[in-house]
Design a protein around this motif. Structure first.
Motif, PDB file in Angstrom:
ATOM      1  N   LEU A 165       0.830  -1.195   0.000  1.00  0.00           N
ATOM      2  CA  LEU A 165       0.000   0.000   0.000  1.00  0.00           C
ATOM      3  C   LEU A 165       0.876   1.260   0.000  1.00  0.00           C
ATOM      4  O   LEU A 165       1.878   1.319   0.724  1.00  0.00           O
ATOM      5  CB  LEU A 165      -0.906   0.009   1.230  1.00  0.00           C
ATOM      6  N   PRO A 166       0.509   2.270  -0.771  1.00  0.00           N
ATOM      7  CA  PRO A 166       1.308   3.495  -0.788  1.00  0.00           C
ATOM      8  C   PRO A 166       1.270   4.240   0.538  1.00  0.00           C
ATOM      9  O   PRO A 166       2.213   4.945   0.902  1.00  0.00           O
ATOM     10  CB  PRO A 166       0.675   4.327  -1.907  1.00  0.00           C
ATOM     11  N   GLN A 167       0.175   4.077   1.295  1.00  0.00           N
ATOM     12  CA  GLN A 167       0.040   4.715   2.598  1.00  0.00           C
ATOM     13  C   GLN A 167      -0.640   3.756   3.554  1.00  0.00           C
ATOM     14  O   GLN A 167      -1.446   2.916   3.143  1.00  0.00           O
ATOM     15  CB  GLN A 167      -0.766   6.011   2.494  1.00  0.00           C
ATOM     16  N   VAL A 168      -0.311   3.895   4.844  1.00  0.00           N
ATOM     17  CA  VAL A 168      -0.951   3.076   5.868  1.00  0.00           C
ATOM     18  C   VAL A 168      -1.414   3.973   7.006  1.00  0.00           C
ATOM     19  O   VAL A 168      -0.883   5.066   7.210  1.00  0.00           O
ATOM     20  CB  VAL A 168       0.026   2.004   6.431  1.00  0.00           C
ATOM     21  N   LEU A 169      -2.420   3.510   7.728  1.00  0.00           N
ATOM     22  CA  LEU A 169      -2.829   4.212   8.942  1.00  0.00           C
ATOM     23  C   LEU A 169      -1.746   4.043   9.993  1.00  0.00           C
ATOM     24  O   LEU A 169      -1.164   2.967  10.136  1.00  0.00           O
ATOM     25  CB  LEU A 169      -4.148   3.639   9.462  1.00  0.00           C
ATOM     26  N   GLY A 170      -1.463   5.096  10.728  1.00  0.00           N
ATOM     27  CA  GLY A 170      -0.407   4.998  11.727  1.00  0.00           C
ATOM     28  C   GLY A 170       0.960   4.999  11.081  1.00  0.00           C
ATOM     29  O   GLY A 170       1.191   5.655  10.069  1.00  0.00           O
ATOM     30  N   GLU A 171       1.877   4.209  11.634  1.00  0.00           N
ATOM     31  CA  GLU A 171       3.256   4.183  11.175  1.00  0.00           C
ATOM     32  C   GLU A 171       3.645   2.788  10.695  1.00  0.00           C
ATOM     33  O   GLU A 171       3.072   1.783  11.114  1.00  0.00           O
ATOM     34  CB  GLU A 171       4.210   4.590  12.308  1.00  0.00           C
ATOM     35  N   ARG A 172       4.651   2.759   9.824  1.00  0.00           N
ATOM     36  CA  ARG A 172       5.263   1.483   9.438  1.00  0.00           C
ATOM     37  C   ARG A 172       6.315   1.107  10.469  1.00  0.00           C
ATOM     38  O   ARG A 172       6.881   1.962  11.135  1.00  0.00           O
ATOM     39  CB  ARG A 172       5.917   1.601   8.050  1.00  0.00           C
ATOM     40  N   TYR A 173       6.586  -0.199  10.560  1.00  0.00           N
ATOM     41  CA  TYR A 173       7.612  -0.645  11.494  1.00  0.00           C
ATOM     42  C   TYR A 173       8.987  -0.261  10.941  1.00  0.00           C
ATOM     43  O   TYR A 173       9.255  -0.435   9.746  1.00  0.00           O
ATOM     44  CB  TYR A 173       7.526  -2.161  11.685  1.00  0.00           C
ATOM     45  N   GLY A 174       9.857   0.247  11.790  1.00  0.00           N
ATOM     46  CA  GLY A 174      11.136   0.783  11.366  1.00  0.00           C
ATOM     47  C   GLY A 174      11.983  -0.205  10.577  1.00  0.00           C
ATOM     48  O   GLY A 174      12.093  -1.384  10.941  1.00  0.00           O
ATOM     49  N   ALA A 175      12.593   0.281   9.508  1.00  0.00           N
ATOM     50  CA  ALA A 175      13.410  -0.580   8.652  1.00  0.00           C
ATOM     51  C   ALA A 175      14.640  -1.099   9.363  1.00  0.00           C
ATOM     52  O   ALA A 175      15.199  -2.137   8.989  1.00  0.00           O
ATOM     53  CB  ALA A 175      13.818   0.186   7.396  1.00  0.00           C
ATOM     54  N   ASP A 176      15.079  -0.407  10.409  1.00  0.00           N
ATOM     55  CA  ASP A 176      16.277  -0.821  11.132  1.00  0.00           C
ATOM     56  C   ASP A 176      15.964  -1.800  12.259  1.00  0.00           C
ATOM     57  O   ASP A 176      16.863  -2.220  12.998  1.00  0.00           O
ATOM     58  CB  ASP A 176      16.988   0.410  11.708  1.00  0.00           C
ATOM     59  N   LYS A 177      14.695  -2.193  12.382  1.00  0.00           N
ATOM     60  CA  LYS A 177      14.303  -3.129  13.438  1.00  0.00           C
ATOM     61  C   LYS A 177      14.139  -4.528  12.857  1.00  0.00           C
ATOM     62  O   LYS A 177      13.567  -4.699  11.784  1.00  0.00           O
ATOM     63  CB  LYS A 177      12.988  -2.685  14.089  1.00  0.00           C
ATOM     64  N   ASP A 178      14.627  -5.527  13.594  1.00  0.00           N
ATOM     65  CA  ASP A 178      14.534  -6.912  13.138  1.00  0.00           C
ATOM     66  C   ASP A 178      13.106  -7.439  13.257  1.00  0.00           C
ATOM     67  O   ASP A 178      12.374  -7.101  14.196  1.00  0.00           O
ATOM     68  CB  ASP A 178      15.462  -7.806  13.958  1.00  0.00           C
ATOM     69  N   VAL A 179      12.739  -8.301  12.300  1.00  0.00           N
ATOM     70  CA  VAL A 179      11.449  -8.997  12.325  1.00  0.00           C
ATOM     71  C   VAL A 179      11.706 -10.487  12.177  1.00  0.00           C
ATOM     72  O   VAL A 179      12.473 -10.906  11.301  1.00  0.00           O
ATOM     73  CB  VAL A 179      10.525  -8.513  11.183  1.00  0.00           C
TER      74      VAL A 179
END
Length: 314
Positions: free
Chosen positions: A110-124
């Motif tokens: 999605l081009p936009q999401v409600l709230g925030e995306r999870y940080g790219a520097d954080k492990d999943v």
């Protein structure tokens, strides 16, 4: 019917298929047992962000538990992927062919999401089991191919994205057949997981997957400290002074995204440092406790040979 429920009733409904908490070490934990579709997610988006996702945003790493997820809606895939996809650029993550309608649908973030995306520097980390099926398998596969998540657990079941129940003639017998197929991120069939399942990055019994994931995240959280210690040791002790700037730059730019164990880390560091320095004597090794008749003794207390490599901090 969900629109008529109170906030408390909505939360209770969500908890039957969606559970979350913050574990020790500020690790977020999100268990999804059924992936809701676009209609539900669109209707309840603000509620989910406020009561679930918002509470996980400040965590240092995230565990997405799909071990018990055996079903869900295809239309929910882009929502989960998008919150873990860094940046606002849209990405083509899958192409799905539906046999009854003879149609092909592309799935994009999605081009936009409600709230925030999870940080790219954080492990999943994504947890899987042999019972992980269908939509959950596709999510695990996509995140693995994006190199956004480390998959830990068992090979998934290799199920189907969509099943249809068909009557055999006029009898009382029915059979189910897969009617939709994942063609892979760019429409290439070689990437499909159906039939074979998703192979984890780190294989372990499903019941031990969470513990293993937390061990991996503990190691990965220590990586910046390890790199800093190595940089300081090189500046203070390495005799080939003219090569130190190159080594420091190489350490700072190394990609540790695939490191999931101490052995991985040692192998990667040694390969990188020796290639950058052209010095086979430059070695890193992990120091582990030794067992003696009087009990475990740290290697730091034992005599190291001249020129021993610096220890990795615990």
């Amino acid at each position: 019917a969900l629109t008529s429920l109170s906030e408390e009733e909505l939360l209770a409904w969500l908890q039957r298929g969606l559970r979350h908490e913050v574990l020790e070490g500020n690790v977020g934990y999100l268990r999804v047992d059924s992936v809701p579709g676009q209609e539900v997610l669109s209707m309840m988006g603000e509620f989910l962000v406020a009561h679930v996702w918002g509470k996980l945003m400040s965590t240092s790493a995230l565990v997405l538990d799909l071990r018990h997820c055996t079903g869900g809606q295809i239309s929910g895939i882009p929502y989960i992927i998008s919150y873990l996809h860094p940046g606002n650029t849209i990405l083509h993550v899958d192409t799905i062919y539906n046999r009854p309608s003879n149609t092909t649908t592309e799935i994009w973030t999605l081009p936009q999401v409600l709230g925030e995306r999870y940080g790219a520097d954080k492990d999943v980390v994504v947890l899987t089991s042999s019972q992980t099926r269908g939509v959950a398998e596709d999510i695990a596969h996509i995140l693995k191919q994006m190199r956004r998540a480390i998959v830990v657990g068992e090979r998934t079941g290799g199920g189907a994205l969509d099943l249809r129940k068909l009557r055999i003639g006029e009898s009382d017998f029915f059979f189910t057949v897969p009617v939709s197929r994942s063609l892979g991120p760019l429409g290439g069939g070689s990437q499909t997981w159906e039939g074979s399942g998703v192979l984890p990055c780190v294989g372990t019994p499903a019941e031990q997957a969470l513990e293993k994931a937390l061990d991996i995240l503990t190691l990965r959280s220590a990586l910046p400290g390890v790199v800093h210690c190595l940089q300081e040791a090189l500046k203070d002790y390495y005799t080939l002074v003219d090569r130190v700037p190159t080594l420091l730059q190489h350490l700072a730019s190394m990609d540790f995204s695939t490191v999931v164990s101490e052995d991985d880390l040692v192998t990667k560091l040694n390969a990188g440092l020796q290639a950058a320095s052209e010095d086979p004597r430059l070695l890193v090794r992990a120091i582990r406790p030794r067992e003696t008749p009087s009990g475990p003794v740290p290697d730091a207390a034992a005599e190291d040979p001249p020129g021993a490599a610096p220890e990795l901090p615990e």
